[in-house]
Design a protein around this motif. Structure first.
Motif, short mmCIF file in Angstrom:
data_model
loop_
_atom_site.label_atom_id
_atom_site.label_comp_id
_atom_site.label_asym_id
_atom_site.label_seq_id
_atom_site.Cartn_x
_atom_site.Cartn_y
_atom_site.Cartn_z
N ARG A 30 0.81 1.01 2.21
CA ARG A 30 1.09 1.36 3.60
C ARG A 30 1.15 0.12 4.48
O ARG A 30 0.35 -0.81 4.31
CB ARG A 30 0.00 2.31 4.13
N ASP A 31 2.10 0.15 5.41
CA ASP A 31 2.22 -0.94 6.38
C ASP A 31 0.97 -0.98 7.26
O ASP A 31 0.46 0.06 7.68
CB ASP A 31 3.48 -0.74 7.23
N GLU A 96 9.51 -10.88 8.91
CA GLU A 96 8.25 -11.59 9.21
C GLU A 96 7.62 -12.14 7.95
O GLU A 96 7.03 -13.21 7.95
CB GLU A 96 7.24 -10.63 9.86
N HIS A 101 10.86 -7.01 0.62
CA HIS A 101 10.23 -5.68 0.61
C HIS A 101 11.15 -4.69 1.28
O HIS A 101 11.96 -5.05 2.14
CB HIS A 101 8.87 -5.72 1.34
N HIS A 103 11.07 -1.26 3.57
CA HIS A 103 10.31 -0.31 4.37
C HIS A 103 10.80 1.10 4.06
O HIS A 103 12.02 1.32 3.96
CB HIS A 103 10.54 -0.55 5.87
#
Ligand code: 5GP
Ligand code: ZN
Length: 116
Positions: A30-31, A96, A101, A103
């Motif tokens: 999870r972010d 960033e 990755h 999302h």
């Protein structure tokens, strides 16, 4: 493995993080600053800085990341309501963390904009 890379450190277990999915090629977690009720990052174990750095030999893992995004969406209960996959690349792409990755966002209407 990049010593300074936060995602490499997560993958190596140096930073305790719960994986919602993992296999030999990728992990998903999870972010830390979720932008939607479901916000999971699908991350290859191999350190690839960005989509701008991939080569032909990365095609397999890139395809696998998209398949895993679908698995995560199912697990998180958003397969039917829908979800968005985003890969930010480089400064103008708003990247960033320079470990590639994907999302996976869902759980609310995300609007028509291609943005976070
Ligand atoms: P980018 O802008 O590079 O596409 O997205 C990086 C994402 O990683 C951001 O959404 C940010 O909230 C997330 N993030 C940054 N540091 C950490 C961390 O230490 N743990 C987790 N789980 N997510 C992180
Ligand atoms: Zn890395």
């Amino acid at each position: 493995m990049s010593q300074e890379c936060i995602f490499c450190r997560i993958i190596n277990g140096e930073i305790a993080t719960e994986f919602v999915y993992q296999d030999e090629q990728v992990v998903a977690f999870r972010d830390i600053a979720p932008k939607a009720p479901v916000h999971v990052l699908v991350v290859p174990r191999r350190h690839i800085p960005s989509l701008a750095h991939v080569t032909a030999e990365d095609e397999g893992v890139l395809g696998h990341m998209m398949y895993v995004a679908r698995q995560v969406a199912e697990q998180e209960g958003v397969l039917e309501s829908g979800f968005r996959t985003i890969v930010n690349t480089g400064p103008d792409g708003g990247q960033e963390i320079y470990h590639i990755h994907m999302h996976v966002l869902g759980g609310r209407p995300l609007g028509r904009m291609v943005s976070r």
